[in-house]
Design a protein around this motif. Structure first.
Motif, PDB file in Angstrom:
ATOM      1  N   THR A   5      19.101  12.106   3.346  1.00 43.62           N
ATOM      2  CA  THR A   5      17.772  11.568   3.642  1.00 43.62           C
ATOM      3  C   THR A   5      17.898  10.075   3.920  1.00 43.62           C
ATOM      4  OG1 THR A   5      17.270  10.993   1.354  1.00 43.62           O
ATOM      5  CG2 THR A   5      16.713  13.229   2.047  1.00 43.62           C
ATOM      6  N   ARG A   6      16.823   9.522   4.437  1.00 49.57           N
ATOM      7  CA  ARG A   6      16.872   8.074   4.699  1.00 49.57           C
ATOM      8  C   ARG A   6      15.489   7.464   4.550  1.00 49.57           C
ATOM      9  NH1 ARG A   6      12.986   7.978   8.587  1.00 49.57           N
ATOM     10  NH2 ARG A   6      13.531   8.973  10.538  1.00 49.57           N
ATOM     11  N   PHE A   7      15.495   6.173   4.204  1.00 51.87           N
ATOM     12  CA  PHE A   7      14.274   5.372   4.248  1.00 51.87           C
ATOM     13  C   PHE A   7      14.549   4.326   5.316  1.00 51.87           C
ATOM     14  CE2 PHE A   7      11.901   1.594   2.407  1.00 51.87           C
ATOM     15  CZ  PHE A   7      10.662   2.023   2.869  1.00 51.87           C
ATOM     16  N   ALA A   8      13.610   4.176   6.261  1.00 51.74           N
ATOM     17  CA  ALA A   8      13.898   3.386   7.465  1.00 51.74           C
ATOM     18  C   ALA A   8      12.810   2.349   7.728  1.00 51.74           C
ATOM     19  CB  ALA A   8      14.045   4.339   8.650  1.00 51.74           C
ATOM     20  N   PRO A   9      12.697   1.346   6.864  1.00 53.56           N
ATOM     21  CA  PRO A   9      11.617   0.367   7.052  1.00 53.56           C
ATOM     22  C   PRO A   9      11.893  -0.632   8.172  1.00 53.56           C
ATOM     23  CG  PRO A   9      12.992  -0.289   5.212  1.00 53.56           C
ATOM     24  CD  PRO A   9      13.533   1.030   5.698  1.00 53.56           C
ATOM     25  N   SER A  10      10.830  -1.177   8.724  1.00 55.10           N
ATOM     26  CA  SER A  10      10.938  -2.259   9.707  1.00 55.10           C
ATOM     27  C   SER A  10      10.679  -3.573   8.971  1.00 55.10           C
ATOM     28  CB  SER A  10       9.886  -2.066  10.806  1.00 55.10           C
ATOM     29  OG  SER A  10      10.058  -0.798  11.399  1.00 55.10           O
ATOM     30  N   PRO A  11      11.587  -4.525   9.078  1.00 56.39           N
ATOM     31  CA  PRO A  11      11.452  -5.755   8.271  1.00 56.39           C
ATOM     32  C   PRO A  11      10.510  -6.768   8.900  1.00 56.39           C
ATOM     33  CG  PRO A  11      13.492  -5.830   9.503  1.00 56.39           C
ATOM     34  CD  PRO A  11      12.834  -4.510   9.851  1.00 56.39           C
ATOM     35  N   ILE A  41      17.690  -0.312   8.379  1.00 58.47           N
ATOM     36  CA  ILE A  41      16.786  -1.411   8.713  1.00 58.47           C
ATOM     37  C   ILE A  41      16.415  -1.287  10.188  1.00 58.47           C
ATOM     38  CG2 ILE A  41      16.540  -3.935   8.820  1.00 58.47           C
ATOM     39  CD1 ILE A  41      16.685  -2.859   5.946  1.00 58.47           C
ATOM     40  N   GLU A  42      15.161  -0.975  10.455  1.00 55.32           N
ATOM     41  CA  GLU A  42      14.712  -0.738  11.836  1.00 55.32           C
ATOM     42  C   GLU A  42      14.127  -2.033  12.401  1.00 55.32           C
ATOM     43  OE1 GLU A  42      12.628   3.059  12.212  1.00 55.32           O
ATOM     44  OE2 GLU A  42      14.640   3.913  12.131  1.00 55.32           O
ATOM     45  N   ASP A  43      15.034  -2.875  12.862  1.00 54.47           N
ATOM     46  CA  ASP A  43      14.639  -4.238  13.258  1.00 54.47           C
ATOM     47  C   ASP A  43      14.764  -4.462  14.763  1.00 54.47           C
ATOM     48  OD1 ASP A  43      17.365  -4.092  13.414  1.00 54.47           O
ATOM     49  OD2 ASP A  43      17.734  -6.070  12.566  1.00 54.47           O
ATOM     50  N   SER A 200      13.854   1.656  21.977  1.00 51.68           N
ATOM     51  CA  SER A 200      12.463   1.874  21.569  1.00 51.68           C
ATOM     52  C   SER A 200      12.539   2.573  20.224  1.00 51.68           C
ATOM     53  CB  SER A 200      11.727   2.773  22.570  1.00 51.68           C
ATOM     54  OG  SER A 200      12.321   4.064  22.560  1.00 51.68           O
ATOM     55  N   TYR A 201      11.427   2.621  19.528  1.00 52.78           N
ATOM     56  CA  TYR A 201      11.416   3.295  18.225  1.00 52.78           C
ATOM     57  C   TYR A 201      11.926   4.734  18.345  1.00 52.78           C
ATOM     58  CZ  TYR A 201       9.419   6.270  14.646  1.00 52.78           C
ATOM     59  OH  TYR A 201       9.268   7.252  13.706  1.00 52.78           O
ATOM     60  N   HIS A 202      11.366   5.497  19.297  1.00 54.52           N
ATOM     61  CA  HIS A 202      11.720   6.921  19.378  1.00 54.52           C
ATOM     62  C   HIS A 202      13.202   7.123  19.688  1.00 54.52           C
ATOM     63  CE1 HIS A 202       7.587   8.114  18.972  1.00 54.52           C
ATOM     64  NE2 HIS A 202       7.232   7.322  19.972  1.00 54.52           N
ATOM     65  N   SER A 204      15.799   4.969  19.222  1.00 57.26           N
ATOM     66  CA  SER A 204      16.717   4.522  18.173  1.00 57.26           C
ATOM     67  C   SER A 204      16.666   5.456  16.961  1.00 57.26           C
ATOM     68  CB  SER A 204      16.420   3.069  17.774  1.00 57.26           C
ATOM     69  OG  SER A 204      15.079   2.923  17.415  1.00 57.26           O
ATOM     70  N   VAL A 205      15.490   5.991  16.666  1.00 53.92           N
ATOM     71  CA  VAL A 205      15.378   6.904  15.520  1.00 53.92           C
ATOM     72  C   VAL A 205      16.205   8.173  15.743  1.00 53.92           C
ATOM     73  CG1 VAL A 205      13.774   8.534  14.440  1.00 53.92           C
ATOM     74  CG2 VAL A 205      13.212   6.133  14.519  1.00 53.92           C
ATOM     75  N   VAL A 206      16.107   8.765  16.926  1.00 54.18           N
ATOM     76  CA  VAL A 206      16.847  10.026  17.110  1.00 54.18           C
ATOM     77  C   VAL A 206      18.351   9.769  17.179  1.00 54.18           C
ATOM     78  CG1 VAL A 206      14.928  11.299  18.162  1.00 54.18           C
ATOM     79  CG2 VAL A 206      16.592  10.165  19.645  1.00 54.18           C
ATOM     80  N   THR A 218      12.149  12.319   5.856  1.00 59.82           N
ATOM     81  CA  THR A 218      10.928  12.240   5.049  1.00 59.82           C
ATOM     82  C   THR A 218      10.224  10.950   5.433  1.00 59.82           C
ATOM     83  OG1 THR A 218      12.094  11.087   3.295  1.00 59.82           O
ATOM     84  CG2 THR A 218      11.967  13.461   3.090  1.00 59.82           C
ATOM     85  N   ARG A 219       8.957  11.032   5.747  1.00 61.06           N
ATOM     86  CA  ARG A 219       8.197   9.846   6.163  1.00 61.06           C
ATOM     87  C   ARG A 219       6.715  10.188   6.133  1.00 61.06           C
ATOM     88  NH1 ARG A 219      10.355  10.097  12.425  1.00 61.06           N
ATOM     89  NH2 ARG A 219       9.365  12.058  12.952  1.00 61.06           N
ATOM     90  N   GLY A 220       5.881   9.207   6.413  1.00 62.74           N
ATOM     91  CA  GLY A 220       4.441   9.397   6.290  1.00 62.74           C
ATOM     92  C   GLY A 220       3.871  10.302   7.381  1.00 62.74           C
ATOM     93  N   ASP A 222       1.527   9.745   9.187  1.00 66.21           N
ATOM     94  CA  ASP A 222       1.164   9.003  10.401  1.00 66.21           C
ATOM     95  C   ASP A 222       2.227   9.144  11.493  1.00 66.21           C
ATOM     96  OD1 ASP A 222       2.745   7.598   8.547  1.00 66.21           O
ATOM     97  OD2 ASP A 222       2.173   5.645   9.327  1.00 66.21           O
ATOM     98  N   LEU A 223       3.413   9.649  11.135  1.00 65.85           N
ATOM     99  CA  LEU A 223       4.466   9.826  12.145  1.00 65.85           C
ATOM    100  C   LEU A 223       4.662  11.287  12.520  1.00 65.85           C
ATOM    101  CD1 LEU A 223       6.960   7.092  10.903  1.00 65.85           C
ATOM    102  CD2 LEU A 223       5.643   7.089  13.030  1.00 65.85           C
ATOM    103  N   LEU A 224       3.751  12.153  12.050  1.00 64.52           N
ATOM    104  CA  LEU A 224       3.894  13.590  12.359  1.00 64.52           C
ATOM    105  C   LEU A 224       3.911  13.841  13.867  1.00 64.52           C
ATOM    106  CD1 LEU A 224       4.014  16.534  11.342  1.00 64.52           C
ATOM    107  CD2 LEU A 224       1.513  16.546  11.350  1.00 64.52           C
TER     108      LEU A 224
HETATM  109  N1  GLU Z   1      10.549   2.226  10.964  1.00 60.62           N
HETATM  110  C1  GLU Z   1       9.405   3.070  10.851  1.00 60.62           C
HETATM  111  C2  GLU Z   1       8.331   2.369  10.051  1.00 60.62           C
HETATM  112  O1  GLU Z   1       8.623   1.423   9.339  1.00 60.62           O
HETATM  113  C3  GLU Z   1       9.698   4.391  10.172  1.00 60.62           C
HETATM  114  C4  GLU Z   1      10.507   5.275  11.036  1.00 60.62           C
HETATM  115  C5  GLU Z   1      10.744   6.685  10.521  1.00 60.62           C
HETATM  116  O2  GLU Z   1      10.736   6.929   9.308  1.00 60.62           O
HETATM  117  O3  GLU Z   1      10.993   7.536  11.367  1.00 60.62           O
HETATM  118  O4  GLU Z   1       7.196   2.764  10.156  1.00 60.62           O
END
Ligand code: GLU
Length: 287
Positions: A5-11, A41-43, A200-202, A204-206, A218-220, A222-224
């Motif tokens: 799993t991962r947590f991927a915050p944007s700083p 780190i999604e920067d 782009s977000y999409h 880099s995430v994949v 696993t994420r919120g 809002d990203l469904l």
């Molecule tokens: N970096 C994204 C954010 O902070 C989350 C990306 C993800 O979990 O897919 O909202």
């Protein structure tokens, strides 16, 4: 099966309790079944990222009692890999350059025709533009965004999969699984490489979920809807399919979203007020 799993915050701000919920769910899911928990780190948003927020992410997660594997993947160090993925899509004829400004797009767009985030769908201004028109703008030193030709992408998907629908598996908190049909066409000709940054977000995430071997995203909630587009990119790029869990999003009682900018329910603000990591867990899991 043990999960990665991962947590991927944007700083671009300090973490709040909503982030804590995402991070703790990802962490605990991995720990429960002997899996691995990664931090990313999604920067890629170079204008908004700040080094002090990266430091704060490490400190706040540590204070919450979470541990993660080193080294931490920092997306801004991997632009060449996102571009390589974009190149594959270019090779498939699925990306096209778009020089339109936000204003031009908003003027030409149909306000009734919106994507899942509520933004008007791209009205196709540069879709099918001539090489000459593109060349002119390039010669003037402008750099374009690269957009996905959604119609072409859906055809490419069909050529690969036939009539097999594009789906993903959503796992709920009790472990129940549901297969959801993805409808990426809802996003229209989405930006895959931005004007200002080579990603782009999409995209880099994949690329990173695959590279890091993430098996369970696993994420919120809002990203469904974003999952639909990400599943499409995974298929087009031959990347493995993770399972997904989109958890509830913590909001104020009146429904407002928490925000990073005004430190609503910020982890360090709560810590400074005397809260403990256990208090944070209680707040996010018991309300
Ligand atoms: N970096 C994204 C954010 O902070 C989350 C990306 C993800 O979990 O897919 O909202």
């Amino acid at each position: 099966m043990s999960s990665v799993t991962r947590f991927a915050p944007s700083p671009n701000g300090l973490l709040h309790v909503g982030h804590a919920l995402s991070a703790i769910i990802a962490h605990d899911t991995a720990r429960k079944n002997g899996g691995r928990f990664l931090l990313r780190i999604e920067d890629i948003d170079l204008e908004r990222r700040r080094p002090e927020f990266v430091t704060a992410i490490f400190e706040d997660l540590d204070w919450l009692g979470l541990t993660w594997e080193e080294p931490v993947l920092v997306q801004s160090e991997h632009f060449s890999e996102y571009l390589a993925a974009a190149d594959r899509l270019i090779g498939m004829g699925l990306l096209y350059p778009c020089f339109a400004s936000r204003k031009e797009i908003m003027t030409a767009a149909d306000p009734e025709n919106v994507d899942p985030d509520g933004s008007p769908l791209y009205p196709g201004i540069w879709r099918g533009a001539s090489a000459e028109a593109v060349g002119e703008r390039m010669a003037a030193g402008e750099s374009p965004a690269l957009r996905l030709n959604m119609e072409g992408a859906m055809q490419a998907l069909k050529a690969k999969r036939g009539d097999k629908p594009l789906t993903f598996v959503e796992v709920d908190e009790e472990g129940g699984q549901q297969t959801i049909t993805a409808r990426p066409e809802r996003w229209g000709d989405a930006v895959i490489v931005r004007k200002e940054v080579p990603a782009s977000y999409h995209l880099s995430v994949v690329v990173d979920d695959a590279r890091q071997g993430v098996t369970h995203v696993t994420r919120g909630q809002d990203l469904l809807a974003a999952t639909d587009l990400q599943r499409l990119l995974q298929e087009l790029l031959d990347l493995p399919e993770p399972v997904y869990s989109h958890h509830r999003v913590i909001r104020w009682a009146d429904g407002r979203k928490l925000s990073k900018s005004n430190q609503d329910m910020g982890i360090r603000a709560l810590r400074d007020e005397g809260a403990t990591a256990d208090d944070i867990r209680r707040v996010i899991f018991e309300g």
